[in-house]
Write a protein that holds these residues in place. Structure first.
Motif, PDB file in Angstrom:
ATOM      1  N   GLU A   1      40.152  49.855  36.753  1.00 31.19           N
ATOM      2  CA  GLU A   1      38.948  50.439  37.341  1.00 31.19           C
ATOM      3  C   GLU A   1      37.844  49.393  37.466  1.00 31.19           C
ATOM      4  O   GLU A   1      37.132  49.320  38.476  1.00 31.19           O
ATOM      5  CB  GLU A   1      38.474  51.612  36.496  1.00 31.19           C
ATOM      6  CG  GLU A   1      37.321  52.401  37.098  1.00 31.19           C
ATOM      7  CD  GLU A   1      37.655  53.037  38.438  1.00 31.19           C
ATOM      8  OE1 GLU A   1      36.714  53.252  39.230  1.00 31.19           O
ATOM      9  OE2 GLU A   1      38.850  53.306  38.710  1.00 31.19           O
ATOM     10  N   LYS A   2      37.682  48.564  36.437  1.00 29.59           N
ATOM     11  CA  LYS A   2      36.682  47.493  36.505  1.00 29.59           C
ATOM     12  C   LYS A   2      37.023  46.488  37.600  1.00 29.59           C
ATOM     13  O   LYS A   2      36.146  46.027  38.337  1.00 29.59           O
ATOM     14  CB  LYS A   2      36.598  46.772  35.157  1.00 29.59           C
ATOM     15  CG  LYS A   2      35.932  47.573  34.055  1.00 29.59           C
ATOM     16  CD  LYS A   2      35.896  46.756  32.773  1.00 29.59           C
ATOM     17  CE  LYS A   2      35.248  47.539  31.636  1.00 29.59           C
ATOM     18  NZ  LYS A   2      35.231  46.760  30.370  1.00 29.59           N
ATOM     19  N   LEU A   3      38.303  46.139  37.704  1.00 26.55           N
ATOM     20  CA  LEU A   3      38.726  45.122  38.655  1.00 26.55           C
ATOM     21  C   LEU A   3      38.628  45.594  40.098  1.00 26.55           C
ATOM     22  O   LEU A   3      38.521  44.782  41.012  1.00 26.55           O
ATOM     23  CB  LEU A   3      40.168  44.702  38.345  1.00 26.55           C
ATOM     24  CG  LEU A   3      40.360  43.902  37.054  1.00 26.55           C
ATOM     25  CD1 LEU A   3      41.839  43.786  36.710  1.00 26.55           C
ATOM     26  CD2 LEU A   3      39.740  42.518  37.194  1.00 26.55           C
ATOM     27  N   ARG A   4      38.665  46.892  40.314  1.00 27.12           N
ATOM     28  CA  ARG A   4      38.605  47.420  41.678  1.00 27.12           C
ATOM     29  C   ARG A   4      37.198  47.356  42.276  1.00 27.12           C
ATOM     30  O   ARG A   4      37.028  47.482  43.483  1.00 27.12           O
ATOM     31  CB  ARG A   4      39.101  48.873  41.688  1.00 27.12           C
ATOM     32  CG  ARG A   4      40.592  49.006  41.476  1.00 27.12           C
ATOM     33  CD  ARG A   4      41.023  50.455  41.374  1.00 27.12           C
ATOM     34  NE  ARG A   4      42.469  50.539  41.148  1.00 27.12           N
ATOM     35  CZ  ARG A   4      43.038  51.322  40.234  1.00 27.12           C
ATOM     36  NH1 ARG A   4      42.284  52.117  39.467  1.00 27.12           N
ATOM     37  NH2 ARG A   4      44.342  51.331  40.090  1.00 27.12           N
ATOM     38  N   LYS A   5      36.193  47.173  41.431  1.00 29.59           N
ATOM     39  CA  LYS A   5      34.809  47.175  41.903  1.00 29.59           C
ATOM     40  C   LYS A   5      34.243  45.762  41.854  1.00 29.59           C
ATOM     41  O   LYS A   5      34.061  45.184  40.781  1.00 29.59           O
ATOM     42  CB  LYS A   5      33.970  48.115  41.033  1.00 29.59           C
ATOM     43  CG  LYS A   5      34.427  49.561  41.115  1.00 29.59           C
ATOM     44  CD  LYS A   5      33.619  50.448  40.183  1.00 29.59           C
ATOM     45  CE  LYS A   5      34.096  51.895  40.245  1.00 29.59           C
ATOM     46  NZ  LYS A   5      33.348  52.759  39.298  1.00 29.59           N
ATOM     47  N   LYS A   6      33.964  45.233  43.020  1.00 28.48           N
ATOM     48  CA  LYS A   6      33.507  43.845  43.103  1.00 28.48           C
ATOM     49  C   LYS A   6      32.196  43.621  42.353  1.00 28.48           C
ATOM     50  O   LYS A   6      31.935  42.522  41.858  1.00 28.48           O
ATOM     51  CB  LYS A   6      33.351  43.461  44.577  1.00 28.48           C
ATOM     52  CG  LYS A   6      33.171  41.977  44.806  1.00 28.48           C
ATOM     53  CD  LYS A   6      33.423  41.619  46.250  1.00 28.48           C
ATOM     54  CE  LYS A   6      33.319  40.126  46.448  1.00 28.48           C
ATOM     55  NZ  LYS A   6      33.765  39.700  47.787  1.00 28.48           N
ATOM     56  N   GLU A   7      31.373  44.662  42.249  1.00 27.23           N
ATOM     57  CA  GLU A   7      30.097  44.497  41.559  1.00 27.23           C
ATOM     58  C   GLU A   7      30.259  44.221  40.067  1.00 27.23           C
ATOM     59  O   GLU A   7      29.308  43.796  39.397  1.00 27.23           O
ATOM     60  CB  GLU A   7      29.215  45.733  41.763  1.00 27.23           C
ATOM     61  CG  GLU A   7      29.789  47.036  41.252  1.00 27.23           C
ATOM     62  CD  GLU A   7      30.534  47.828  42.316  1.00 27.23           C
ATOM     63  OE1 GLU A   7      30.609  49.065  42.193  1.00 27.23           O
ATOM     64  OE2 GLU A   7      31.044  47.196  43.265  1.00 27.23           O
ATOM     65  N   ASN A   8      31.457  44.449  39.531  1.00 28.61           N
ATOM     66  CA  ASN A   8      31.708  44.149  38.117  1.00 28.61           C
ATOM     67  C   ASN A   8      32.019  42.675  37.873  1.00 28.61           C
ATOM     68  O   ASN A   8      31.992  42.217  36.725  1.00 28.61           O
ATOM     69  CB  ASN A   8      32.880  44.982  37.596  1.00 28.61           C
ATOM     70  CG  ASN A   8      32.542  46.459  37.473  1.00 28.61           C
ATOM     71  OD1 ASN A   8      31.402  46.807  37.179  1.00 28.61           O
ATOM     72  ND2 ASN A   8      33.516  47.310  37.710  1.00 28.61           N
ATOM     73  N   LEU A   9      32.331  41.941  38.932  1.00 28.34           N
ATOM     74  CA  LEU A   9      32.689  40.535  38.778  1.00 28.34           C
ATOM     75  C   LEU A   9      31.449  39.711  38.448  1.00 28.34           C
ATOM     76  O   LEU A   9      30.313  40.147  38.652  1.00 28.34           O
ATOM     77  CB  LEU A   9      33.352  40.019  40.050  1.00 28.34           C
ATOM     78  CG  LEU A   9      34.613  40.763  40.496  1.00 28.34           C
ATOM     79  CD1 LEU A   9      35.198  40.111  41.739  1.00 28.34           C
ATOM     80  CD2 LEU A   9      35.649  40.814  39.379  1.00 28.34           C
ATOM     81  N   LYS A  10      31.681  38.502  37.966  1.00 31.25           N
ATOM     82  CA  LYS A  10      30.585  37.648  37.523  1.00 31.25           C
ATOM     83  C   LYS A  10      30.509  36.392  38.380  1.00 31.25           C
ATOM     84  O   LYS A  10      31.425  36.072  39.133  1.00 31.25           O
ATOM     85  CB  LYS A  10      30.781  37.276  36.048  1.00 31.25           C
ATOM     86  CG  LYS A  10      30.797  38.483  35.105  1.00 31.25           C
ATOM     87  CD  LYS A  10      31.053  38.076  33.663  1.00 31.25           C
ATOM     88  CE  LYS A  10      31.105  39.280  32.744  1.00 31.25           C
ATOM     89  NZ  LYS A  10      31.364  38.902  31.334  1.00 31.25           N
ATOM     90  N   GLY A  11      29.402  35.661  38.215  1.00 28.44           N
ATOM     91  CA  GLY A  11      29.237  34.423  38.961  1.00 28.44           C
ATOM     92  C   GLY A  11      29.186  34.688  40.454  1.00 28.44           C
ATOM     93  O   GLY A  11      28.789  35.767  40.909  1.00 28.44           O
TER      94      GLY A  11
END
Length: 225
Positions: free
Chosen positions: A179-189
């Motif tokens: 679920e975290k990986l599916r949402k680009k807004e969770n990514l960093k940098g």
């Protein structure tokens, strides 16, 4: 049939694999080609000690009549952690992409190829064709291990469930990691704010190198225009 070859000559290949294996692989490929029963795909893992031999290896594929060539980047897990320094820099990964584009005589920038985590060259047509594979984690791919453990991908060795305990559909729908990986807004940098909509970088490489699967892809050379 997929066969691994990690260098265009014995010195490079055997610095990664076992001694005396280069000639054995070449002989096996020649025998397989004569049988004309299998599609032969050569597998190559790009790392610091072998990526500069890529052009020569592609030429060797043509000489041997190989049907296809798959290139993946080195993601250090298991015994690979002992040679973690072999992970390509982002500049070296960009150079790998440039070598592939030059090989197919592509008159284009590297940017459209940024979302791809691996590449395949098909030799069957009049001219070699370059294909790319984007990250499938959480979108349309999983890895199921022999004992039933489910990983987000085969280079992302974090269990998100076990088929002996939970059905695959439930794992797919309810995994917090997916679920975290599916949402680009969770990514960093810069992966979070990247202007390439469908690109999320390589989550496996981020996890292996930084310890955080949401971190910026260490190989990304994208810069905003």
């Amino acid at each position: 049939m997929k066969v691994s070859l990690d260098g265009a000559d014995a010195q490079i290949h055997e610095s990664i694999r076992s001694r005396w294996t280069f000639e054995k692989v070449i002989q096996a490929l020649s025998l397989l080609k004569r049988k004309e029963r299998f599609e032969i795909i050569l597998m190559f893992t790009a790392m610091k000690r072998n990526y500069r031999s890529l052009s020569s290896l592609l030429a060797l594929c043509q000489d041997l009549g190989i049907d296809a060539f798959i290139l993946e980047r080195f993601v250090p897990w298991g015994r690979g952690k002992e040679i973690e320094e072999e992970v390509l820099s982002k500049g070296q990964w960009k150079e790998v992409v440039k070598i592939l584009l030059d090989f197919i005589s592509a008159d284009t920038e590297e940017s459209p190829f940024l979302p791809y985590q691996a590449f395949q060259i098909q030799f069957g047509g009049q001219e070699p064709e370059l294909l790319g594979a984007p990250c499938v984690v959480g979108i349309d791919g999983l890895c199921i291990m022999p004992e039933g453990e489910v990983f987000p991908c085969r280079r992302f060795p974090v269990s998100i469930g076990n088929l002996l305990v939970r059905p695959l559909e439930e794992i797919w729908d309810r995994s917090e990691i997916l679920e975290k990986l599916r949402k680009k807004e969770n990514l960093k940098g810069k992966c979070k704010d990247c202007g390439i909509e469908d690109c999320r970088g390589c989550r496996s490489l981020a996890l292996s190198v930084t310890g955080d699967y949401l971190e910026e892809d260490p190989h990304c050379y994208y810069t905003k225009s």
